[in-house]
Design a protein around this motif. Structure first.
Motif, PDB file in Angstrom:
ATOM      1  N   GLU A  45       2.544  -7.527  -6.379  1.00 32.11           N
ATOM      2  CA  GLU A  45       1.096  -7.782  -6.282  1.00 32.11           C
ATOM      3  C   GLU A  45       0.273  -6.716  -7.013  1.00 32.11           C
ATOM      4  OE1 GLU A  45       0.473  -8.009  -2.090  1.00 32.11           O
ATOM      5  OE2 GLU A  45       1.641  -9.853  -1.875  1.00 32.11           O
ATOM      6  N   GLU A  46       0.962  -5.767  -7.666  1.00 33.81           N
ATOM      7  CA  GLU A  46       0.317  -4.691  -8.431  1.00 33.81           C
ATOM      8  C   GLU A  46      -0.687  -3.913  -7.580  1.00 33.81           C
ATOM      9  OE1 GLU A  46      -1.234  -6.509 -11.947  1.00 33.81           O
ATOM     10  OE2 GLU A  46       0.748  -6.862 -12.804  1.00 33.81           O
ATOM     11  N   ARG A  47      -0.239  -3.600  -6.346  1.00 30.30           N
ATOM     12  CA  ARG A  47      -1.067  -2.785  -5.445  1.00 30.30           C
ATOM     13  C   ARG A  47      -0.448  -1.401  -5.357  1.00 30.30           C
ATOM     14  NH1 ARG A  47      -0.728  -3.946  -0.267  1.00 30.30           N
ATOM     15  NH2 ARG A  47       0.828  -5.604  -0.399  1.00 30.30           N
ATOM     16  N   GLN A  48      -1.200  -0.384  -5.729  1.00 28.73           N
ATOM     17  CA  GLN A  48      -0.673   0.975  -5.646  1.00 28.73           C
ATOM     18  C   GLN A  48      -1.710   1.891  -5.003  1.00 28.73           C
ATOM     19  OE1 GLN A  48       1.202   2.695  -9.011  1.00 28.73           O
ATOM     20  NE2 GLN A  48       2.575   0.983  -9.349  1.00 28.73           N
ATOM     21  N   GLU A  86      -2.290  -9.738   3.153  1.00 30.13           N
ATOM     22  CA  GLU A  86      -2.927  -8.414   3.160  1.00 30.13           C
ATOM     23  C   GLU A  86      -1.899  -7.276   3.119  1.00 30.13           C
ATOM     24  OE1 GLU A  86      -5.895  -8.077   6.265  1.00 30.13           O
ATOM     25  OE2 GLU A  86      -6.389 -10.194   6.028  1.00 30.13           O
ATOM     26  N   MET A 121       4.441  -4.774  -2.901  1.00 27.08           N
ATOM     27  CA  MET A 121       3.292  -4.105  -3.530  1.00 27.08           C
ATOM     28  C   MET A 121       3.419  -4.091  -5.053  1.00 27.08           C
ATOM     29  SD  MET A 121       2.163  -0.950  -1.006  1.00 27.08           S
ATOM     30  CE  MET A 121       3.753  -0.320  -0.533  1.00 27.08           C
TER      31      MET A 121
END
Length: 437
Positions: A368-371, A334, A365
């Motif tokens: 995991e390509e979380r922005q 997470e 991030m």
């Protein structure tokens, strides 16, 4: 026992026959006039009387005499609550012993050992659906959900009417929020055998994922009517009661789960969550510590404990940092631990440590390509940090990246870039304080 059960299945029934049964069976054992099945029965009587040590000894005698009675192995497994107890059992070598050891390793959360045993058994029993299901269960317990899902899908292709272990598959689909697949599985097991506890549990999971928690509780209760010792149903029903804000019922359900199996980390974790919600952090910590001891590689448990240490009544920041570090080293999917570590170090004025964790968080991030907001927060901190220590090249790098975002951070980055350019060219920074002078 059933007649004396209360609403949550608690029974005050006491078996008055146990003393006579034990006397009779012990006499038969002394005289040697008892077979392996009699020994199995003797083991059950001793277990019910609370004589666990002797019960283990008798059950070992039973399985050594007749290794193919899986019920005896299962009872023996329930009495092996630690690896030390397991290692001290005097068991004869037999392929059934391998099945027993693999299953007990899984129960004791010794996942690598369990996987190794099952893969070895798979080389002999090549078409065994049971072994495949157990391997999938190990993978699920190790949080390798994709691998576990592939095995369960293959099992259903080869055996479309399978119900055994499909409740574990439904837990996996629930964790992945795969409503369509869970709906298909629930429909399939309902048509196959709707009176199996596993079927009721799968349907309950389906209703829970749909947000219909009352219906979910109803099906968990049905599962427990069919099998009062169905551990998973007690724990999951506790989760449903939490969703319904029925705290006393949730606590009762979790406590029943712990009574059946004190090694069920999910029930301890559930109790911790409830006491945290009730504003009782010391109680919550106790239960979170129990759950993390049983499942030390689960990041969620360490994060829950860290958040408890962070809470206003405790404010034990150093302890929270230790827990977040454990979470970060336990595959925190997470992405909470690294960000919180950075924020806490910043709060303590340890900007170098904070920068290290913000950089690690940025890398994670990006992979995991979380922005989101955390990404922007990390860029902003690093830009300010490197500017404050005179590393203008790094500060400029992070400021430039911030220009891709909308909001107040973009304006801050623009002002910082102008300030950096002035500092690099030898002019004082023309910020608001400068004009105020």
């Amino acid at each position: 026992m059933i007649e004396l059960e209360g609403s949550l299945g608690k029974s005050n029934a006491v078996n008055q026959e146990l003393v006579d049964l034990e006397r009779e069976l012990s006499t038969h054992r002394r005289t040697g006039s008892i077979d392996s099945f009699g020994l199995y029965l003797y083991g059950l009587v001793l277990r019910d009387k609370g004589c666990e040590g002797l019960a283990r000894t008798i059950l070992v005698e039973s399985v050594n005499s007749y290794p193919w009675n899986w019920s005896a192995w299962s009872e023996l497994q329930s009495l092996c609550t630690s690896s030390d107890i397991l290692n001290n059992l005097n068991l004869k070598n037999h392929w059934m012993k391998d099945f027993f050891l693999a299953s007990t390793y899984l129960e004791l959360k010794m996942h690598e050992e369990a996987l190794e045993r099952y893969e070895r058994l798979m080389g002999v029993f090549r078409c065994s659906g049971y072994i495949q299901a157990q391997i999938a269960t190990v993978q699920y317990s190790m949080r390798d959900l994709d691998e576990a899902e592939m095995i369960f899908e293959e099992l259903l292709r080869t055996d479309p009417f399978r119900v055994d272990s499909m409740d574990i598959y439904s837990n996996l689909l629930y964790a992945k929020e795969s409503l369509t697949a869970l709906s298909f599985l629930a429909h399939r097991v309902f048509l196959t055998d709707k009176y199996r506890p596993e079927s009721c549990c799968i349907i309950a999971n389906y209703y829970s994922l749909k947000g219909q928690h009352e219906k979910s509780v109803l099906y968990f209760q049905r599962a427990l009517k069919l099998n009062r010792k169905y551990l998973s149903a007690w724990t999951l029903m506790g989760h449903e009661y939490v969703e319904l804000k029925n705290t006393p019922a949730a606590i009762d359900a979790y406590r029943r789960a712990v009574d059946i199996n004190p090694r069920d980390f999910r029930a301890w974790y559930g109790l911790g969550q409830i006491y945290e919600m009730m504003g009782m952090p010391f109680y919550a910590l106790y239960y979170f510590q129990k759950s993390s001891y049983l499942q030390p590689n689960d990041a969620r448990l360490w994060i829950a404990m860290a958040q408890c240490y962070e809470s206003d009544p405790l404010q034990m920041i150093e302890e929270a940092i230790k827990c977040y570090k454990r979470a970060a080293n336990s595959n925190d999917t997470e992405g909470i631990a690294l960000h919180q570590l950075a924020k806490l170090h910043d709060m303590l004025g340890q900007s170098e440590e904070a920068a290290i964790y913000y950089k690690k968080d940025l890398v994670k991030m990006e992979l995991e390509e979380r922005q989101g907001q955390n990404f922007v927060e990390a860029l902003l901190f690093l830009a300010k940090h490197y500017k404050s220590i005179g590393n203008f090249e790094e500060a400029e790098h992070y400021c430039t990246r911030l220009l891709d975002y909308t909001g107040p951070e973009k304006e801050t980055a623009k002002n910082m870039l102008q300030g950096i350019k002035r500092l690099q060219s030898g002019f004082p920074s023309m910020d608001i304080d400068h004009f105020a002078l």
